[in-house]
Design an enzyme around this catalytic site. Structure first.
Site, mmCIF file in Angstrom:
data_model
loop_
_atom_site.group_PDB
_atom_site.id
_atom_site.type_symbol
_atom_site.label_atom_id
_atom_site.label_comp_id
_atom_site.label_asym_id
_atom_site.label_seq_id
_atom_site.Cartn_x
_atom_site.Cartn_y
_atom_site.Cartn_z
ATOM 1 N N GLY A 437 0.822 -1.199 0.000
ATOM 2 C CA GLY A 437 0.000 0.000 0.000
ATOM 3 C C GLY A 437 0.855 1.248 0.000
ATOM 4 N N PRO A 438 0.239 2.400 -0.189
ATOM 5 C CA PRO A 438 0.982 3.659 -0.210
ATOM 6 C C PRO A 438 1.567 3.990 1.159
ATOM 7 C CG PRO A 438 -1.387 4.042 -0.295
ATOM 8 C CD PRO A 438 -1.198 2.578 -0.433
ATOM 9 N N PRO A 439 2.516 4.923 1.212
ATOM 10 C CA PRO A 439 3.111 5.297 2.496
ATOM 11 C C PRO A 439 2.079 5.918 3.432
ATOM 12 C CG PRO A 439 4.448 6.099 0.666
ATOM 13 C CD PRO A 439 3.159 5.612 0.085
ATOM 14 N N GLY A 440 2.268 5.658 4.726
ATOM 15 C CA GLY A 440 1.447 6.299 5.727
ATOM 16 C C GLY A 440 0.128 5.637 6.023
ATOM 17 N N VAL A 441 -0.106 4.432 5.494
ATOM 18 C CA VAL A 441 -1.378 3.776 5.765
ATOM 19 C C VAL A 441 -1.291 2.826 6.961
ATOM 20 C CG1 VAL A 441 -2.188 3.956 3.397
ATOM 21 C CG2 VAL A 441 -0.881 1.942 4.096
ATOM 22 N N GLY A 442 -0.114 2.731 7.588
ATOM 23 C CA GLY A 442 0.013 1.953 8.817
ATOM 24 C C GLY A 442 0.476 0.530 8.626
ATOM 25 N N LYS A 443 1.308 0.259 7.596
ATOM 26 C CA LYS A 443 1.762 -1.118 7.351
ATOM 27 C C LYS A 443 2.694 -1.595 8.472
ATOM 28 C CE LYS A 443 3.510 -0.101 3.343
ATOM 29 N NZ LYS A 443 3.147 1.320 3.279
ATOM 30 N N THR A 444 3.678 -0.762 8.811
ATOM 31 C CA THR A 444 4.653 -1.166 9.836
ATOM 32 C C THR A 444 4.005 -1.234 11.216
ATOM 33 O OG1 THR A 444 6.408 -0.145 8.528
ATOM 34 C CG2 THR A 444 6.888 -0.640 10.838
ATOM 35 N N SER A 761 -4.641 2.601 -18.362
ATOM 36 C CA SER A 761 -6.019 2.877 -17.910
ATOM 37 C C SER A 761 -6.504 4.247 -18.363
ATOM 38 C CB SER A 761 -6.099 2.787 -16.382
ATOM 39 O OG SER A 761 -5.273 3.762 -15.783
ATOM 40 N N LYS A 804 -8.365 4.674 -6.902
ATOM 41 C CA LYS A 804 -8.890 5.636 -7.858
ATOM 42 C C LYS A 804 -10.222 6.218 -7.395
ATOM 43 C CE LYS A 804 -6.595 3.462 -11.801
ATOM 44 N NZ LYS A 804 -6.734 2.742 -13.073
#
Length: 881
Positions: A437-444, A761, A804
């Protein structure tokens, strides 16, 4: 040498049988004539040759050499010559690695088919064969040009067939000869030869005698300095009175290079050969002298080391008498107990005890002792059986995941499923999850929550920029400063065999001359292989199957396909405004207030202010920048509180954000603006979330050219060309005069030209923009669209639909056109978002036109069929001309 004077050769040692020192031990390596080298299995068979052959007495062998060393053969008693009559044609045997001189006896191994046939033919006749050295050792089947011209006529004295098909022969050199013609090439080489006689003077002059004495003395001195020459050679030096034969004896025992030995073979003047040998011996003595000097220096250093050792032992004895000694045996016993308590696997236990035994026998001050002690410490410290007990209370686990993170239902459900299976099965391999996912979405941070929910230890490893394979597999203990890899280090740090192991930024691994870490991770992240993970430092298998590996990435594309196949991919899309609002209230604001030293009695941020921060001060899929802006607001309030002791509660509203943070950073383009001709609203996916792309098209007088600008990639350029071709093929149905394509140029531009743009797309958006410009009909600004277009007008499915849709919502669009085949992806979009938007699946491009243009298109009337003009008569054609 006559036939009746030849003795039986001794198989054990050939050097005393000739003027050469190459005994059978050394020539098993160097004189691999035909050569295939003998392996250890064959060596036993070769040794059996001693039992099969008659032994040659050493004194008799020396007699053979000495008898021919004094002078040329004499006539017999009955007046007939005793010299062996040599034929003009002989079978040819190429040899490698050695030059066979006359009067030289040595064993040869024959393996090539043509060579074996040459030996068989020689044995079938007078046992004579022509030995010549080949030029290129790597050449398997040398031709005439691959061997030297001058060689030695030799007699095969003994022959033994080996079990592997090769043949061992014992040959004696008789005379030099040169090849004059190749008589036969297949199945073996036969050559016509010409015997070469050495140029020898009748009586030796004083200079030659002095040179011979010098050569003999220098050879004896070389032997005394350690030159590896058989002692039997020195025994026959005094009995040789011919300079050429003495030169041949010495040069064949000095181990010179092949081309140097061949040059001696081709030189017929014995005195010249002797002078060359004298010079080579002089240089060899210098080298041997330097070698002896170096050895003496090394011996002196060794003596000093021994002296230091004895002094240290005396010091230990003195300390022991003073009661100040360390009991090393107690230390060894302590290490044994620790190894025993670790409950290592069998192989690891054997290796640890083996190294401990070496350490016990080694002096504590030895250089290797510290290396072995460090290795044993690592084997003790790495967990082998200790593990934490999993929290199998599903209700409690759900509560912990809900406390730490808002949303992310798919990931939370996957963790609950894992715990449920563990509860039922009791034993389960650790899953390999990959959060994308994009940065800052809470993966870590989600990884920490997973560890907390499971009740396991947590370890984080950043893979970004890692280029050395040894970071994963460790260094071998032979290297200075060697350590295990980061995997084993992490397990040592956690102290358990079942931690949650977070590997961040797996899509940003590099590689260079030190290896490919991504390939090394294949074994780590493969559930079928990681039960026997091999770390180079430990050198024993380690079980990683209990570890729960979680990796993170912004994009899947840079991850190698083989590595991606070993992981369970879970995609994290960006957050909606509503989700960001809840995250800010639950987590971000309390955390920033605590970090900046203020409490709730000093600050309150309203709902409207948070939404303003989301839409006007940040433009992202995650919440990282949102937390920074909240932290900035908290610092402003903290400064105010620190300057004035008595401060009331500050209510942060949208109007006060301008004073605290300055002007807004992002002006919303908005989907509520004016509808324009040639401007269409497209949607695109990036590793950092979804974005809105405004595609603009402009017509200008020209010749029908198509220009594409805006830092577009090849895929987007092809989408524009496909859309243009589709419009031209349906121009009359769209109400477009075909002449416009010859009278006007079309320019398609995507703003923000400094940002690269590409992806499959944008076909639908390009179609809408170009069609709007050609028909002069405005396109709806609040209708966003995505989808690829084929030449037949079919709308192809796309990826990243959720990102999107979120981008369209942030933009302010009210309607979204998506490919019909992407309907299944709508389930991933929250219901509250779907309620705010009108999502229309489309199959064909004709449907796009009806939803995107503000007016309905009016087709042009069909062309009237004109009758073909009558042909002019030939007279009319003539008048026209």
């Amino acid at each position: 040498m006559s036939n009746d004077k030849k003795k039986k050769p001794e198989e054990k040692s050939s050097p005393p049988e000739n003027e050469n020192d190459k005994n059978e031990e050394s020539l098993d390596d160097a004189a691999d004539s035909d050569l295939d080298s003998v392996d250890e299995a064959d060596a036993a068979e070769i040794d059996d040759l001693e039992d099969l052959e008659d032994d040659l007495d050493l004194e008799d062998a020396l007699a053979v050499i000495e008898e021919g060393a004094h002078e040329a053969p004499k006539d017999g008693e009955n007046g007939e010559t005793e010299e062996l009559v040599l034929p003009d044609e002989l079978p040819l045997l190429p040899v490698r690695d050695v030059v066979v001189f006359p009067f030289m006896i040595m064993p040869l191994f024959v393996g090539r088919e043509a060579s074996i046939k040459a030996v068989d033919e020689a044995l079938a006749g007078d046992r004579l064969i022509f030995l010549v050295t080949q030029k290129d050792l790597r050449e398997e089947n040398p031709d005439r040009g691959g061997v030297y011209r001058v060689g030695t006529i030799s007699m095969i004295m003994r022959m033994l067939k080996l079990p592997d098909g090769r043949v061992k022969i014992l040959v004696q050199g008789l005379a030099k000869a040169a090849i004059t013609e190749v008589v036969q090439r297949k199945p073996l080489f036969r050559v016509r030869i010409e015997k070469l006689e050495d140029v020898e003077k009748g009586e030796l002059d004083l200079k030659t005698e002095a040179t011979m004495r010098s050569v003999k003395e220098r050879l004896e001195k070389a032997i005394s300095l350690g030159k590896p020459i058989a002692p039997e050679v020195a025994m026959i030096l005094d009995n040789i009175n011919l300079p050429g034969r003495l030169a041949d004896l010495v040069i064949s025992n000095l181990g010179v290079k092949l081309h140097v030995a061949q040059s001696f073979m081709e030189e017929q003047d014995g005195v010249k050969r002797l002078n060359k040998v004298n010079k080579i011996l002089a240089k060899e003595l210098q080298v041997l002298g330097m070698q002896a000097k170096i050895q003496n220096q090394a011996k002196a250093e060794m003596t000093k080391t021994q002296r230091d050792y004895f002094l240290k032992e005396q010091m230990k004895a003195i300390r022991h008498e003073l009661g100040d000694s360390e009991d090393r045996s107690a230390e060894m016993e302590e290490l044994k107990d620790k190894i025993k308590k670790c409950k290592m696997p069998k192989l690891a236990l054997e290796e640890s005890n083996k190294q401990l035994s070496r350490l016990e026998r080694m002096h504590p001050d030895a250089a290797e002792a510290n290396i072995i002690r460090t290795y044993i410490d690592w084997m003790i410290d790495v967990p082998w059986h200790k593990k934490t007990r999993d929290n199998l209370n599903l209700t409690k686990a759900r509560k912990i995941l809900a406390e730490d993170h808002y949303g992310l239902d798919k990931i939370k459900q996957r963790i609950i499923e894992y715990l449920a299976v563990c509860k039922l099965k009791k034993k389960l391999r650790g899953p390999i999850l990959c959060f994308v996912g994009p940065p800052g979405v809470g993966k870590t941070s989600l990884g920490k929550s997973v560890a907390r929910a499971l009740g396991r230890k947590f370890y984080r490893l950043s893979l970004g920029g890692m280029r050395d394979e040894a970071e994963i597999r460790g260094h071998r203990r032979t290297y200075i400063g060697a350590l295990p890899g980061r995997i084993i280090q992490g397990l040592k740090q956690t102290g358990t065999i079942n931690p949650v192991f977070m590997m961040d930024e797996i899509d940003k691994i590099g590689n260079d001359f030190r290896g490919d870490p991504a390939s090394a991770l294949l074994e780590v992240l493969d559930p079928e292989q990681n039960s026997e993970f091999s770390d180079h430092y430990l050198s024993v298998a380690y079980d990683l199957s209990n570890v729960m590996f979680i990796t993170t990435a912004n994009s899947l594309e840079p991850i190698p396909a083989a590595l991606r196949d070993r992981m369970e991919i879970i995609e994290l899309s960006g957050y909606t405004d509503e989700e960001k609002l809840h995250i800010a209230r639950r987590y971000l604001i309390p955390r920033q207030m605590e970090e900046n030293g203020i409490s709730a009695k000093y600050i309150s941020i309203s709902r409207a202010a948070i939404l303003t921060l989301v839409n006007s001060y940040t433009m992202e899929s995650g919440v990282r920048n949102l937390e920074r802006e909240i932290g900035s607001v908290c610092r402003k309030i903290a400064t105010k509180v620190a300057e004035k002791e008595k401060v009331g509660k500050t209510l942060v509203s949208p109007s006060s954000l301008h004073r605290l943070l300055g002007p807004v950073k992002f002006l919303p383009e908005g989907g509520q603006g004016e509808d324009q001709v040639g401007v269409a609203t497209g949607l695109a996916w990036t590793p950092y979330g979804g974005v809105v792309l405004m595609v603009e098209t402009l017509l200008m007088p020209g010749k029908g050219g198509l220009s594409l600008t805006g830092h577009l990639g090849d895929v987007m350029k092809e989408s524009a060309q496909a859309a243009m071709s589709f419009i031209r093929s349906r121009s009359r149905e769209f109400g477009i005069d075909p002449k416009i394509f010859q009278e006007y140029d079309i320019h398609v531009h995507v703003p923000a030209g400094a940002t690269p743009k590409d992806g499959p797309s944008a076909g639908v958006t390009m179609l809408t923009s170009i069609l709007s410009a050609l028909t002069k009909i405005p396109a709806y600004r609040n209708v966003a669209m995505t989808g690829e277009l084929t030449l037949a007008g079919r709308v192809m499915p796309i990826g990243g639909l959720k990102e999107k849709v979120l981008a369209a919502l942030r933009f302010g669009a009210t309607t979204i056109l998506i490919p019909y085949d992407n309907r299944k992806d709508l389930e991933e979009i929250p219901a509250n978002i779907r309620k705010q938007l009108t999502i229309i699946p489309i199959k064909m491009a004709d449907e796009v036109v009806g939803h995107t243009l503000t007016q309905k298109l009016k087709p042009l009337p069909p062309k009237s069929k004109q009758k073909p003009a009558a042909k002019k008569s030939s007279s009319a054609k003539a008048k026209t001309k």
